[in-house]
Design an enzyme around this catalytic site. Sequence first.
Site, PDB file in Angstrom:
ATOM      1  CB  SER A 295      -5.009 -22.242 -63.401  1.00 53.18           C
ATOM      2  OG  SER A 295      -4.108 -23.136 -63.970  1.00 53.18           O
ATOM      3  CG  ASP A 306      -0.625 -24.326 -48.387  1.00 52.05           C
ATOM      4  OD1 ASP A 306      -1.623 -23.834 -47.828  1.00 52.05           O
ATOM      5  OD2 ASP A 306      -0.691 -25.237 -49.228  1.00 52.05           O
ATOM      6  CE  LYS A 320      -7.651 -25.276 -65.484  1.00 51.18           C
ATOM      7  NZ  LYS A 320      -6.250 -25.716 -65.370  1.00 51.18           N
TER       8      LYS A 320
END
Length: 568
Positions: A295, A306, A320
Site C-alpha cells: 500500500s 520511478d 496493493k
Amino acid sequence: MKRFFKIRWITALLLVVSISFFFGFKSGDNRSFQIAKNLDIFNSIVKELDMFYVDTIDPDKTIRNGIESMLYSLDPYTEYYPEDNQSELEQMLKNSYGGIGSIIRYEPKLKHTIIVEPYENTPAANVGLRAGDIMLEIDGKDLTGNMNVSNLLKGQAGASFKLKVQRPGTEKPLEFDIVRRSIQLPLIPYYAMLDNKVGYINLSSFSGNPSKEFKQAFLDLKKQGITSLVIDLRNNGGGLLDEAVEIANFFLPRGKTLVTTKGKIKQASNTYKTLREPLDLEIPLAVLVNSGTASSSEILAGSLQDLDRAVIVGNRTFGKGLVQTARPLPYGGTMKLTTSKYYIPSGRCVQAIDYKHRNEDGSVGRIPDSLTTVFHTAIGREVRDGGGVTPDITVKQDKLPNVLYYLVNDNLIFDYATQYYLKHPVIPAAEDFEITDADYADFKATVKKADFKYDQQTEKMLKNLKEMAEFEGYLADSSEEFKALEKKLSHNLDHDLDYFSKDIKEMIAVEIIKRYYYQRGSIIQQLKGDDDLKEAVKVLTAPERYKEMLGAPLVPLKGKENSSAMVR
C-alpha cells in the site's frame, strides 16, 4: 418486545430503501431496477425468517453475516464497522488506542492469555509486566478460557483497573494497578548511524503521523554526519497515502506528481504532488522492501524508483494498488471501501491480485508476469505494473528450517527466553549481545527435556514416494535402496539442532533481547546478519555503482545494432 421493534426497524429501513430505488430509477434503467428488486427480496427474506424459521434468529448476527458475505465477494479491504466496533477502525487510521500497550496471545494449553511483548514506555512496561506473565484476573473477573482479553484491556484513557498475573518462577500471583493510556504504536521503532556513515531508519507504519517522526529522525542523523540513508519498509503494511507523499517530498523537488488515483466517480480521482521544498535532494538513498511491504509503502518505494531517486533492495513487494475511503453509515456505522486504484509516476499500478475476475470456486490469483506491461522511469529504466514493486537489487531469501518453525510454534524458544530473563538480571547492550555456546547447550537440554517432537518434511516425502513406488510396482526391486535412504533420513534431533544452530541462535537472541530492550533491541539484533542491509550498504558506499544503477540504460547506437557501441 425490544427484539420485535429491532426487526421492524430493519425491515422498514430496507423497505424504504427499496421503495426509493423503485421510484428513483429512470424508465428502462435495468441496473437500478435490479438493485431495487434484490433489496426488496432481501427485505422479504429477513421478515420470513423472523416470522417462520423454526428457531429464533438474531437479527444483528443474521444481517451482519449477509453484509460480510456480500463484501467478501469484492476484496478483503472493503469492510463494515458497526457502531460498537469503531475503535478498531480508529486504531487502524490513527495507529493508536486506549489500553496498556502490549502484545498478548491466548494459549490453549494454559487456557489463559499471556503477555508476549510489552511496548517500551507504556503502562504495561512501566508497571513491570513482563513477557511470559499469565493473566489470571481483571478487576476480580476470572480470565480462564476467555479468548477476548484484548477487549477487556482496551478502554477509555485514564481509566484504571487491577490485573492479577502468574509470573513464571514466582509462587504467588502478582497484582498490578494499571491506568490505561492512549497508546501510540511505534512508528519509527529504531534509527541510527551505521558504519561508513550510513543512516538507517526503520519505518513501521504510515498510520498516524509518521512523516513528523521521520523528519526528526532524518535531521538528527544529518547532525550525526550521515552521508547516505537506508529506509527500511519491510513488513510495513501501509496506512495513509498523504503520509507517503509527505515523506517522499523530503527527497524530491516541489511540484512532482507522485500518485494519481482513478475511481468510478470524480471525487475518487485525485492527483498528489510534492507541495513543499525538500530536505535533501542529493543524499544517496536505498529502500529495503519485501513481500510484506504494501500500500502506502509501495507508493513511497515505487515513487522513489520511478523518479530514479533511490535504489530498491530486497524482494518484490505485496502488490496493493487499491485506495480505501471511510464512508459514514446510519446509526454510527462506517464502511471502509475501495474507491480507486493508484498509479505512481511512471504510470503503472502495482496491484497484483485481480479481484474483479474470480475463478469458478471464488478464489483469486495474482496477475501473471506475462500479462504485465512495461513502463519506464523518468530516466528510461524499465519497470513493470501488475505485481508490486520489483527491487533493483533482489536478495535471495534463505528458507527457515522446519525444526525452527516447530520450536517457535511449541513456544520452546519463548519459554527459554522467559527463564533466561529470570536468571540474568542484566545483559550486554543489544549491539554486543550474543548467544554463547553454553547458552545454546542449555537450550538444547531444555528442548530434549520437553520431549520435543516435530515433522520432518523429508520423512513425509519419502513415505509418499514409497507409497507411489508400491502403487506403480517398483517397490519390490527398490526395497534395499529405500531402507538405506530411510536410515540416512531417520529422525535425529541432535543433528538438526546442530546443523541449524545459526538460525535457531538468531531467533533465541531476538526473543531474549526483547525482554531487556523491547522492540528497538530486537531490530538491532536482526540487523546484525541482515543480507538486505548488507547489499544496501554496498551500493551506497560505492558511488560509481550507485550512479550507474540510477542512470539512463545503455542503448545501441543508431545503425550499430550488431556492434558493441552503446550510448546512454
